[in-house]
Design a protein around this motif. Structure first.
Motif: not given
Length: 133
Positions: A27, A84, A97-99, A104, A121-122, A125-126
């Motif tokens: 992360i 993503v 994955k972008k938050t 991530i 990963v998602e 991330g979610d």
């Protein structure tokens, strides 16, 4: 929960009871600062993170050149624009994955499948997006 716990318990976990795990995970902040990482996460270059961030802002930016992490080139495959990025290299690959505040990363090799990496990963991330991160 510490950021390292997210990596250790949620990214580097046993995937679907198969006994398989991601090769490495991390992360990172948008500036490339490491919030947490697995011991074997590749030593990346700052410009690689800059290019990844640019692809989130301008989807398709990495497609012509590929995605690089620690000098390893991944062919960019279908992702979710702005959310993503997925890359493939031989029998392995990467999902990013972008938050709201972080990136991530999950890196995998066979027998882990692209779909399994994406799911791991998602999912985290979610969850982090839902928590405001």
């Amino acid at each position: 929960m510490s950021w390292q716990t997210y990596v250790d318990d949620h990214l580097m976990c046993d995937i679907e009871g198969t006994g398989h795990h991601l090769s490495s995970a991390a992360i990172l902040g948008f500036d490339g600062s490491v919030w947490a990482q697995s011991p074997n996460f590749p030593k990346f270059k700052a410009e690689e993170i800059t290019n990844i961030m640019k692809d989130f802002d301008e989807p398709g930016h990495l497609a012509p050149t590929g995605l690089f992490l620690a000098g390893t080139k991944y062919m960019v495959i279908q992702g979710e624009p702005g959310a993503v990025i997925r890359g493939k290299k031989g029998p392995g690959g990467i999902t990013i994955k972008k938050t709201a505040q972080a990136l991530i990363f999950g890196v995998y090799e066979e027998p882990v499948t692209p779909g399994q990496c994406n799911m791991v990963v998602e999912k985290i991330g979610d969850y982090l997006v839902d928590q405001g991160y």
